[in-house]
Design an enzyme around this catalytic site. Structure first.
Site, PDB file in Angstrom:
ATOM      1  N   TYR A   1     -39.085 -21.968 -10.971  1.00  0.00           N
ATOM      2  CA  TYR A   1     -38.172 -22.893 -11.639  1.00  0.00           C
ATOM      3  C   TYR A   1     -38.856 -23.409 -12.903  1.00  0.00           C
ATOM      4  CZ  TYR A   1     -35.614 -23.009  -7.178  1.00  0.00           C
ATOM      5  OH  TYR A   1     -34.912 -22.675  -6.053  1.00  0.00           O
TER       6      TYR A   1
ATOM      7  N   ASP B   1     -38.724 -15.681 -10.719  1.00  0.00           N
ATOM      8  CA  ASP B   1     -39.804 -16.427 -11.379  1.00  0.00           C
ATOM      9  C   ASP B   1     -39.656 -17.902 -11.036  1.00  0.00           C
ATOM     10  OD1 ASP B   1     -38.714 -16.908 -14.827  1.00  0.00           O
ATOM     11  OD2 ASP B   1     -37.534 -16.813 -13.002  1.00  0.00           O
TER      12      ASP B   1
ATOM     13  N   PHE C   1     -37.952 -20.181  -4.472  1.00  0.00           N
ATOM     14  CA  PHE C   1     -36.784 -20.943  -4.014  1.00  0.00           C
ATOM     15  C   PHE C   1     -37.105 -22.386  -3.622  1.00  0.00           C
ATOM     16  CE2 PHE C   1     -35.387 -16.518  -3.145  1.00  0.00           C
ATOM     17  CZ  PHE C   1     -34.240 -16.499  -3.936  1.00  0.00           C
TER      18      PHE C   1
ATOM     19  N   HIS D   1     -27.738 -12.082  -4.288  1.00  0.00           N
ATOM     20  CA  HIS D   1     -28.550 -13.279  -4.539  1.00  0.00           C
ATOM     21  C   HIS D   1     -27.784 -14.527  -4.081  1.00  0.00           C
ATOM     22  CE1 HIS D   1     -30.902 -16.282  -6.788  1.00  0.00           C
ATOM     23  NE2 HIS D   1     -31.851 -15.355  -6.820  1.00  0.00           N
TER      24      HIS D   1
END
Length: 224
Positions: free
Chosen positions: A67, A65, A78, A188
């Site tokens: 920031y 989701d 990202f 991740h």
């Protein structure tokens, strides 16, 4: 929330906007905006799709989701606005990029040039409340973005899917397995898990090797 998308995505997804879940999603966002600060700004909610029309997409990177701190989110997973310190996960992505391809990390965290080359930087949820991670993960966005993944993979060949972390890896079942796609999985890039195999995964060079094999333009991962 008005939906104004690139024409190629409107064609692929047009039926979704009249589905009951999407109407509820819009109503929920209207109510949320009365009580909370929501990121990203409305004009950038669909930026990942607008910057990478269907016919241009060659690579898909999945995030969770947006920031949730002010000034960060602008619709690409990202990625952060220029002038904002790159978050830890993105710093680790840059580290792997340097180790893999020798690309020196840029002084910013803005990934728009990747999107404009056909890298779909798609979050599973397209909005979030300020300072509340995953706060919009159950309001309908995942039904929409799952449809994006499913239909894109059904309508194109030889895409590269970069699945980083368990949340993204679970989306593998949505990807058509008869269209010659390449699925690359890794932990991740967050500081909690990057050392478990994200570092050293060489996904950037593997992506370009695959694209080159199929006669497709490689991605210029250099952000300078």
């Amino acid at each position: 929330m008005s939906v104004q998308l690139d024409a190629s995505w409107l064609e692929l997804l047009n039926d979704q906007f009249e589905e009951p879940y999407f109407k509820r999603l819009k109503e929920t966002l209207v109510e949320e905006k009365k009580k909370f600060k929501i990121f990203p700004p409305g004009s950038q909610i669909f930026a990942a799709l607008d910057l990478a029309p269907v016919e241009n997409v060659r690579v898909v990177i999945l995030g969770q989701d947006p920031y949730h701190n002010p000034g960060q989110a602008h619709g690409l997973c990202f990625s952060v606005q220029k002038g904002v310190q790159p978050p830890p996960s993105l710093i680790n992505i840059y580290q792997e990029l340097q180790d893999d391809l020798g690309i020196v990390p840029p002084p910013h965290g803005h990934l728009e040039s990747w999107a404009r080359q056909g890298v779909l930087l798609l979050n599973a949820s397209l909005t979030v409340r300020a300072h509340q991670a995953a706060s919009h993960s159950q309001i309908g966005w995942q039904t929409f973005t799952d449809t994006v993944i499913r239909r894109l993979s059904q309508n194109k060949e030889h895409l590269v899917f970069l699945l980083w972390g368990s949340h993204a890896i679970r989306k593998k079942e949505l990807i058509a397995n008869d269209r010659g796609h390449l699925i690359l999985e890794a932990p991740h890039p967050s500081p909690l898990s990057a050392y478990r195999g994200f570092f050293g995964c060489r996904h950037f060079s593997k992506t370009n090797e695959f694209l080159k094999h199929w006669g497709l333009p490689e991605i210029n991962w250099n952000l300078e």
